[in-house]
Scaffold this active site. Structure first.
Site, short mmCIF file in Angstrom:
data_model
loop_
_atom_site.label_atom_id
_atom_site.label_comp_id
_atom_site.label_asym_id
_atom_site.label_seq_id
_atom_site.Cartn_x
_atom_site.Cartn_y
_atom_site.Cartn_z
N LEU A 291 -3.49 0.34 7.38
CA LEU A 291 -3.74 0.61 5.92
C LEU A 291 -3.89 2.03 6.09
O LEU A 291 -3.46 2.65 4.88
CB LEU A 291 -5.03 -0.04 5.72
CG LEU A 291 -5.02 -1.49 5.84
CD1 LEU A 291 -6.52 -1.91 5.58
CD2 LEU A 291 -4.11 -2.09 5.21
N ARG B 126 -5.28 -3.96 21.46
CA ARG B 126 -4.87 -5.35 21.06
C ARG B 126 -3.81 -5.91 22.37
O ARG B 126 -3.69 -6.93 22.53
CB ARG B 126 -4.03 -5.26 19.75
CG ARG B 126 -5.14 -5.23 18.76
CD ARG B 126 -4.36 -4.97 17.18
NE ARG B 126 -5.38 -5.14 16.22
CZ ARG B 126 -5.00 -4.90 14.91
NH1 ARG B 126 -4.03 -4.80 14.50
NH2 ARG B 126 -6.00 -4.99 14.30
N HIS C 268 -1.16 -9.63 18.01
CA HIS C 268 -2.58 -9.57 17.93
C HIS C 268 -3.44 -10.68 18.78
O HIS C 268 -2.94 -11.84 18.80
CB HIS C 268 -2.73 -9.63 16.43
CG HIS C 268 -4.31 -9.13 16.11
ND1 HIS C 268 -5.26 -9.69 16.29
CD2 HIS C 268 -4.41 -8.39 15.09
CE1 HIS C 268 -6.26 -9.29 15.75
NE2 HIS C 268 -5.72 -8.16 14.90
N GLU D 275 4.73 0.84 7.32
CA GLU D 275 5.30 -0.16 8.43
C GLU D 275 6.89 0.07 8.66
O GLU D 275 7.51 -0.49 9.88
CB GLU D 275 4.85 -1.57 8.49
CG GLU D 275 4.88 -2.39 9.84
CD GLU D 275 4.44 -3.75 9.53
OE1 GLU D 275 4.67 -4.47 10.37
OE2 GLU D 275 3.81 -4.21 8.70
N LEU E 86 0.92 -1.28 -0.04
CA LEU E 86 0.06 0.02 -0.03
C LEU E 86 0.74 1.24 0.23
O LEU E 86 0.67 2.11 -0.84
CB LEU E 86 -1.08 0.06 1.24
CG LEU E 86 -2.31 -1.03 1.19
CD1 LEU E 86 -3.13 -0.73 2.47
CD2 LEU E 86 -3.14 -0.50 -0.12
#
Length: 644
Positions: A448, A337, A273, A432, A50
């Site tokens: 994202l 998380r 996660h 990232e 992305l």
């Protein structure tokens, strides 16, 4: 102890003024390059997920000559496709109290006050533009009955701001970015180099001016020069071996840049996660994620008593512990998380875990099915339930899913300033691969958002601040620095192929990964971190004397590719442990067992550790040098992070 600070952190270039005006003011104060002159500059973009695809497409649209590189056979295979649940944006379509400031606040708080306010506010501002951009590209976001885009909630927020395309949001967003990239490839504005892996950064007079790559089909090692280099190469989660990342994900590009002088920031900030399918056997090489969106309707629980082996449907309600709802009533199953992961570990450590291994908790949809109907649940999450059944053989409509925490995302990365440029002039880092926006814990559905913000909206505005001072084409691959870098890469490849030892690459990766997970996973202690720092150099020495890499370097050789990446993990892991040991506090995903409250919550130390830890490479096996960027909180008050 780590080495003392030798010099101040580079200027972060955060613009002055009120936080809501910083980005607008910075764009106005930034350099511009006229359209005709843009055509003279060459930008090398490494990575085509992305962040990389959106940057390459947008910069090409602006007129820059772009060369884009990826190790996959197509940008469509970038790991961005694995993101399932959604993308945040402060549109406030639900009229439930959301705003740019609330998204900014939730992100700073979610990161446990270890991120730059200015970067986070910019991200929140841009979030609304991202959705408009993606809708214009045809991304099929879910819609309400009236036609407006639908939203759902995610962990760490009490509003619905997450836009989604069923359970495959990352894939749909990547198709949009890939379409934009393909248009520019067809127009001749982007030269695409698939099946090409970056193996070194080339610097000339301290500036990033090129890369050395290996053609993964022919084995040819050669160079490309450019006026600036952009790394958009993802995170380092595969240092843990078992993670939700694709097996090809690695740290090589970022770490090779680190060895050429780029500071690596906050490597100990790794996100666990809570919603992963549990490990089922030693044969596994990766783990599968179940989207956080499932926690909107799924209730997390374990039996109240230890060693309860009854089937979940045989355990009555009054013998179930819905522990997230009990411990964090304000957020319940949508606790962030890091908190949800540690809570799962806690109940499993008490002997109340489920499944054959005891390392699992239930994610139960029976209440949602009873309330809304099975058909409604199928419409929201059908493909995720199908994936779960294909992997486990269990029907989650009939029996609860079993989940357990796993390594997912890395908040650490190369240090960058407000322009997304590292301390190495000319080296920009997106998505990232940089450290900039998430602090010590990333909120769900923000990866994202950051990748597309960096690629579509930030770097196109800020890259001219560097390029305007450079003479286009001044450095070519004929420069001595390129010859030396190629020679170094060839020497490293030849050494890997010549060892011809007895151990496989995977065996070293597995051993290292289990060590990193055990000593620097959901909980860390000074004793465990010190032990790992003693073991890693020995394992690295064994790797370089006993690893076996079959074949040669003149054609496709996946074992050679893996060997180079594992060699980097063996060096990077040492940096990760230095960072984790040096940070004597608990914050976000970095949980030092020595620093917790009586009820097991993280205890931050803002007086001593409210800074970005930016590490400078001092040589393999040498202690890295720490540089600190102090964090200032002018708009969000430092407070104990509570979701109760």
């Amino acid at each position: 102890m780590v080495s003392d600070i030798s010099k101040a952190i580079p200027d972060s270039k955060i613009p002055p003024g009120p936080i809501a005006e910083k980005w607008t003011r910075h764009k106005m104060d930034s350099h511009l390059i006229n359209p005709n002159n843009k055509r003279k500059y060459t930008v090398l973009v490494v990575g085509s997920g992305l962040a990389g695809a959106s940057a390459a497409a947008t910069l090409s649209e602006l007129g820059y000559k772009v060369k884009c590189f990826c190790y996959q056979d197509s940008p469509r295979r970038a790991h961005s496709i694995a993101a399932q649940g959604g993308i945040n944006a402060a549109k406030n379509y639900q009229n439930d109290g959301d705003s740019v400031h609330r998204l900014f606040y939730d992100t700073v708080k979610g990161g446990d006050f270890r991120s730059r306010e200015a970067n986070v506010h910019r991200l929140a501002e841009i979030s609304t533009q991202i959705i408009d951009q993606c809708v214009a590209q045809g991304v099929p976001f879910a819609r309400e009955y009236g036609g407006l885009l639908a939203n759902r909630s995610f962990g760490g927020a009490q509003v619905s701001r997450t836009f989604y395309a069923r359970g495959q949001t990352g894939q749909q967003l990547l198709i949009g970015a890939y379409s934009a990239l393909s248009k520019q490839i067809a127009a001749g504005g982007v030269e695409m180099y698939p099946r090409t892996e970056m193996l070194d950064l080339v610097t000339v007079d301290g500036h990033a001016k090129g890369i050395v790559v290996r053609d993964m089909v022919t084995g040819r090692i050669h160079s490309f020069s450019g006026d600036t280099v952009i790394l958009a190469t993802g995170g380092y989660g595969n240092a843990f071996y078992l993670s939700t990342n694709a097996m090809g994900c690695n740290v090589t590009a970022g770490f090779r840049a680190h060895k050429k002088g780029a500071y690596f920031a906050n490597p100990c900030y790794t996100q666990i996660h809570p919603t992963c399918i549990p490990v089922s056997g030693s044969y596994q090489s990766k783990l599968t994620l179940m989207s956080e969106s499932l926690r909107n309707d799924g209730r997390v629980w374990v039996p109240k008593k230890a060693d309860d082996e009854r089937r979940p449907r045989d355990i009555p309600e009054d013998e179930r512990d819905y522990y997230l709802e009990r411990k964090y009533p304000s957020f319940g199953n949508l606790a962030p998380r890091d908190i949800a992961s540690r809570a799962a570990k806690e109940v499993c450590d008490e002997g109340r875990g489920v499944g054959d291994s005891g390392l699992g908790v239930y994610l139960d949809f029976s209440a949602a099915i009873q309330r809304d109907s099975e058909q409604a649940v199928r419409e929201r999450y059908g493909n995720l339930f199908q994936m779960y059944e294909q992997i486990t053989g269990e029907d989650a409509y009939e029996t609860p899913m079993r989940i357990f925490p796993a390594v997912h995302y890395t908040m650490g990365g190369l240090w960058v300033d407000y322009n997304l440029m590292s301390n190495v002039p000319g080296l920009h880092v997106l998505g990232e691969a940089n450290f900039s926006d998430h602090g010590a814990n990333r909120l769900g559905a923000s990866a994202l958002m950051q990748g597309l913000a960096d690629g579509y909206f930030v770097i196109p505005c800020t890259i001219a601040n560097y390029l305007a001072g450079e003479t286009p084409g001044a450095v070519t691959t004929g420069h001595e620095a390129f010859k030396q870098a190629e020679a170094d890469v060839n020497e490293r490849v030849a050494k890997l192929l010549s060892i011809n030892g007895r151990r496989s690459v995977d065996s070293f990766h597995r051993e290292l990964g289990l060590l990193v997970w055990d000593k620097c996973g959901m909980a860390r202690t000074k004793e465990g971190l010190t032990e790992a720092l003693e073991r890693i150099p020995k394992l690295r020495e064994e790797f370089w004397s006993t690893v076996r890499v079959p074949g040669d370097g003149n054609n496709v050789n996946q074992e050679l590719e893996k060997a180079g990446r594992v060699a980097d993990f063996l060096e990077f892991a040492e940096l990760l442990f230095h960072d984790a040991r040096d940070r004597e506090e608990s914050c976000g995903g970095h949980f030092r067992s020595e620093y917790q409250t009586a009820d097991g919550e993280a205890t931050r130390n803002d007086n001593d550790y409210a800074y970005v830890a930016a590490w400078e490479h001092q040589g393999v096996g040498e202690e890295p040098r720490l540089h600190k960027e102090n964090l200032e909180f002018e708009n969000v008050k430092l407070a104990v992070r509570s979701y109760k």
